[in-house]
Design a protein around this motif. Structure first.
Motif, PDB file in Angstrom:
ATOM      1  N   LEU A   1       6.115  10.838 -15.870  1.00  2.57           N
ATOM      2  CA  LEU A   1       4.728  10.535 -15.522  1.00  2.57           C
ATOM      3  C   LEU A   1       4.496   9.032 -15.543  1.00  2.57           C
ATOM      4  N   PHE A   2       5.030   8.370 -16.576  1.00  2.00           N
ATOM      5  CA  PHE A   2       4.868   6.924 -16.675  1.00  2.00           C
ATOM      6  C   PHE A   2       5.516   6.242 -15.474  1.00  2.00           C
ATOM      7  N   ALA A   3       6.758   6.665 -15.156  1.00  2.00           N
ATOM      8  CA  ALA A   3       7.461   6.062 -14.024  1.00  2.00           C
ATOM      9  C   ALA A   3       6.668   6.262 -12.734  1.00  2.00           C
ATOM     10  N   ALA A   4       6.137   7.472 -12.551  1.00  2.00           N
ATOM     11  CA  ALA A   4       5.393   7.763 -11.324  1.00  2.00           C
ATOM     12  C   ALA A   4       4.133   6.908 -11.244  1.00  2.00           C
ATOM     13  N   ALA A   5       3.387   6.827 -12.355  1.00  2.00           N
ATOM     14  CA  ALA A   5       2.139   6.054 -12.338  1.00  2.00           C
ATOM     15  C   ALA A   5       2.429   4.585 -12.066  1.00  2.00           C
ATOM     16  N   LEU A   6       3.463   4.063 -12.726  1.00  2.00           N
ATOM     17  CA  LEU A   6       3.812   2.650 -12.538  1.00  2.00           C
ATOM     18  C   LEU A   6       4.204   2.394 -11.092  1.00  2.00           C
ATOM     19  N   THR A   7       5.057   3.277 -10.526  1.00  2.00           N
ATOM     20  CA  THR A   7       5.496   3.095  -9.141  1.00  2.00           C
ATOM     21  C   THR A   7       4.306   3.115  -8.197  1.00  2.00           C
ATOM     22  N   ALA A   8       3.405   4.103  -8.401  1.00  2.00           N
ATOM     23  CA  ALA A   8       2.255   4.217  -7.500  1.00  2.00           C
ATOM     24  C   ALA A   8       1.420   2.944  -7.545  1.00  2.00           C
ATOM     25  N   VAL A   9       1.172   2.425  -8.761  1.00  2.00           N
ATOM     26  CA  VAL A   9       0.335   1.232  -8.877  1.00  2.00           C
ATOM     27  C   VAL A   9       1.021   0.031  -8.234  1.00  2.00           C
ATOM     28  N   VAL A  10       2.332  -0.146  -8.523  1.00  2.00           N
ATOM     29  CA  VAL A  10       3.034  -1.311  -7.976  1.00  2.00           C
ATOM     30  C   VAL A  10       3.057  -1.245  -6.451  1.00  2.00           C
ATOM     31  N   VAL A  11       3.348  -0.055  -5.912  1.00  2.99           N
ATOM     32  CA  VAL A  11       3.463   0.065  -4.460  1.00  2.99           C
ATOM     33  C   VAL A  11       2.129  -0.225  -3.779  1.00  2.99           C
ATOM     34  N   ILE A  12       1.026   0.263  -4.363  1.00  2.00           N
ATOM     35  CA  ILE A  12      -0.252   0.022  -3.678  1.00  2.00           C
ATOM     36  C   ILE A  12      -0.725  -1.412  -3.870  1.00  2.00           C
ATOM     37  N   VAL A  13      -0.388  -2.023  -5.005  1.00  2.00           N
ATOM     38  CA  VAL A  13      -0.847  -3.386  -5.226  1.00  2.00           C
ATOM     39  C   VAL A  13      -0.105  -4.363  -4.312  1.00  2.00           C
ATOM     40  N   THR A  14       1.135  -4.028  -3.959  1.00  2.00           N
ATOM     41  CA  THR A  14       1.896  -4.930  -3.083  1.00  2.00           C
ATOM     42  C   THR A  14       1.697  -4.598  -1.607  1.00  2.00           C
ATOM     43  N   SER A  15       0.628  -3.850  -1.280  1.00  2.00           N
ATOM     44  CA  SER A  15       0.506  -3.389   0.096  1.00  2.00           C
ATOM     45  C   SER A  15      -0.229  -4.368   1.009  1.00  2.00           C
ATOM     46  N   ASP A  16      -0.776  -5.448   0.464  1.00  2.00           N
ATOM     47  CA  ASP A  16      -1.580  -6.350   1.294  1.00  2.00           C
ATOM     48  C   ASP A  16      -0.783  -6.846   2.489  1.00  2.00           C
ATOM     49  N   GLN A  17      -1.439  -6.888   3.636  1.00  2.00           N
ATOM     50  CA  GLN A  17      -0.746  -7.319   4.847  1.00  2.00           C
ATOM     51  C   GLN A  17      -1.630  -8.255   5.643  1.00  2.00           C
ATOM     52  N   THR A  18      -1.054  -9.347   6.089  1.00  2.00           N
ATOM     53  CA  THR A  18      -1.781 -10.292   6.933  1.00  2.00           C
ATOM     54  C   THR A  18      -1.144 -10.264   8.306  1.00  2.00           C
ATOM     55  N   LYS A  19      -1.976 -10.217   9.324  1.00  2.00           N
ATOM     56  CA  LYS A  19      -1.413 -10.077  10.654  1.00  2.00           C
ATOM     57  C   LYS A  19      -2.249 -10.863  11.635  1.00  2.00           C
ATOM     58  N   PHE A  20      -1.572 -11.426  12.600  1.00  2.00           N
ATOM     59  CA  PHE A  20      -2.280 -12.152  13.647  1.00  2.00           C
ATOM     60  C   PHE A  20      -2.486 -11.220  14.831  1.00  2.00           C
ATOM     61  N   THR A  21      -3.751 -10.956  15.146  1.00  2.00           N
ATOM     62  CA  THR A  21      -4.002 -10.156  16.339  1.00  2.00           C
ATOM     63  C   THR A  21      -4.772 -11.011  17.330  1.00  2.00           C
ATOM     64  N   VAL A  22      -4.525 -10.778  18.594  1.00  2.00           N
ATOM     65  CA  VAL A  22      -5.019 -11.699  19.622  1.00  2.00           C
ATOM     66  C   VAL A  22      -6.551 -11.789  19.664  1.00  2.00           C
ATOM     67  N   PRO A  23      -7.257 -10.657  19.733  1.00  2.00           N
ATOM     68  CA  PRO A  23      -8.708 -10.837  19.861  1.00  2.00           C
ATOM     69  C   PRO A  23      -9.394 -11.310  18.582  1.00  2.00           C
ATOM     70  N   LEU A  24      -8.837 -10.982  17.449  1.00  2.00           N
ATOM     71  CA  LEU A  24      -9.568 -11.214  16.198  1.00  2.00           C
ATOM     72  C   LEU A  24      -9.054 -12.396  15.390  1.00  2.00           C
ATOM     73  N   GLY A  25      -7.918 -12.970  15.765  1.00  2.00           N
ATOM     74  CA  GLY A  25      -7.351 -14.045  14.962  1.00  2.00           C
ATOM     75  C   GLY A  25      -6.591 -13.466  13.790  1.00  2.00           C
ATOM     76  N   ILE A  26      -6.451 -14.274  12.724  1.00  2.00           N
ATOM     77  CA  ILE A  26      -5.691 -13.802  11.567  1.00  2.00           C
ATOM     78  C   ILE A  26      -6.567 -12.880  10.729  1.00  2.00           C
ATOM     79  N   ARG A  27      -6.095 -11.654  10.532  1.00  2.00           N
ATOM     80  CA  ARG A  27      -6.842 -10.692   9.720  1.00  2.00           C
ATOM     81  C   ARG A  27      -5.940 -10.200   8.609  1.00  2.00           C
ATOM     82  N   GLU A  28      -6.521  -9.866   7.512  1.00  2.00           N
ATOM     83  CA  GLU A  28      -5.693  -9.245   6.488  1.00  2.00           C
ATOM     84  C   GLU A  28      -6.355  -7.981   5.950  1.00  2.00           C
ATOM     85  N   VAL A  29      -5.503  -7.029   5.584  1.00  2.00           N
ATOM     86  CA  VAL A  29      -6.019  -5.837   4.923  1.00  2.00           C
ATOM     87  C   VAL A  29      -5.531  -5.854   3.486  1.00  2.00           C
ATOM     88  N   LYS A  30      -6.420  -5.509   2.582  1.00  2.00           N
ATOM     89  CA  LYS A  30      -6.069  -5.444   1.169  1.00  2.00           C
ATOM     90  C   LYS A  30      -6.575  -4.129   0.625  1.00  2.00           C
TER      91      LYS A  30
END
Lengths: 188, 193
Positions: free
Chosen positions: B40-69
């Motif tokens: 359970l501890f391993a699963a909870a830790l993995t889930a938290v780490v994976v979602i916290v490192t999910s931020d993504q920044t992307k350049f899209t043509v109409p909107l410029g640089i956008r990021e999702v967090k």
């Protein structure tokens, strides 16, 4: 002496527990049923005036909000229906078996199933509440606009259903908790 | 607390014959219990780490640089908080469960507390999974009826992280269900005599 005392315990304390258990099941049955019905009947049609340019006449477009349109609400309704039918079945089962011999096995099986249904209901409540909050507030980061300013009655219906379903899932939680306590309190 | 402690001592002092059988059964159960809690501890830790490192920044043509967090949605914040609580809880109960292996005479009281708290934490983790799953599903498919656009076609890494995290948290809730079953079953096993 020992035998007499254990006999008294077996007859008396489970009886009170059983009544309480049946009451909680009835409670859960009623609340999940009402939650499912309230969501099922919620449907709102609004006519929204849209003005594109002042020179053109105003357009009146008709929009409808239904629970089928959002997968989270479908999940919510289905989970509540499952919980409701399970509560009815388990109520009948526990009442029918209660007088016969193997009380402990019944308690064990029912508490295991209660737990699964409880988890299902909690996840459905979470999903529906999350979508409801996006509907109320919107999310500007991903351009999801709010819809509750347009469909006020639908959102109120849905909030009521969510509260009812939360009460129903707490009843399942209490059922599991009391089953555990009952197993613990048995004479050792 | 003192009143609950008292009855155990006389009972223990009475030197009833049963002690030999329970310890072996207890130790087996608690070894399994500890394994599940570490999972359970391993699963909870993995889930938290994976979602916290999910931020993504992307350049899209109409909107410029956008990021999702993940912080942009209250549902994902709730998910992170709930899984962190479950992780902390699993650390504490792993230690408690280990202590029971060393001192078996506390086991019944601990089993009762474990069963209660496991049920509550199960409710927390299940609702967090449902919450994040509901929002992630809209992100994946979009919703035409209310004009919510899907975002997963633009932000693939973000959505992959979300999906992984959700799968792991689903696993964590299954582990919690097993833990409660184990507690109930071993409480039940203590009755018959």
């Amino acid at each position: 002496m020992d035998g007499v005392r254990s006999d008294v315990k077996v007859v008396e304390s489970p009886r009170r527990v059983r009544v309480f258990d049946a009451f909680l099941r009835l409670f859960a049955l009623a609340f999940t049923l009402v939650a499912a019905v309230v969501v099922g009947v919620s449907k709102e049609t609004e006519i929204v005036p849209i003005t594109i340019t002042p020179s053109l006449p105003t357009l009146h477009l008709q929009f409808t909000a239904k629970w089928q349109y959002m997968s989270a609400f479908v999940y919510f309704l289905v989970s509540n229906a499952i919980a409701c039918s399970y509560a009815a079945a388990s109520l009948v089962y526990s009442l029918a078996v209660s007088s016969s011999f193997n009380q402990d096995a019944v308690v064990l099986v029912l508490s295991i199933l209660d737990l699964v249904i409880m988890a299902l209901l909690f996840s459905a409540n979470g999903a529906a509440a999350a979508i409801g909050i996006i509907g109320r507030d919107g999310n500007s980061h991903v351009q999801w606009r709010k819809v509750c300013d347009m469909f006020g009655a639908f959102c109120h219906h849905f909030t009521a259903a969510l509260v009812l379903s939360l009460i129903g899932s707490s009843a399942f939680l209490l059922l599991v908790a009391f089953a555990v306590l009952g197993l613990h309190k048995k004479p050792k | 607390m003192a009143s609950t402690d008292k009855p155990t001592d006389p009972e223990y002092n009475k030197g009833a014959p049963p002690p030999p059988p329970p310890p072996s059964a207890t130790v087996n159960c608690f070894a399994f219990d500890v394994t599940l809690r570490v999972l359970l501890f391993a699963a909870a830790l993995t889930a938290v780490v994976v979602i916290v490192t999910s931020d993504q920044t992307k350049f899209t043509v109409p909107l410029g640089i956008r990021e999702v967090k993940f912080k942009h949605s209250p549902a994902f914040v709730y998910f992170v908080v709930a899984l962190s609580v479950a992780g902390l809880y699993s650390i504490i109960t792993t230690l408690a469960s280990l202590s029971v292996i060393w001192k078996p005479n506390l086991s019944t009281k601990f089993l009762l507390h474990f069963a209660f708290w496991d049920v509550l934490i199960l409710g927390l983790v299940a609702s967090a999974t449902g919450t994040a799953g509901g929002v992630a599903y809209v992100g994946l498919k979009g919703n035409k009826h209310v004009g919510w656009l899907k975002i997963c076609n633009n932000y693939d890494k973000f959505c992959q992280h979300l999906a992984g995290s959700l799968a792991v948290s689903l696993f964590a809730s299954v582990v919690l269900v097993l833990l409660v079953w184990l507690s109930v079953y071993s409480l039940h096993g203590r009755i018959p005599k």
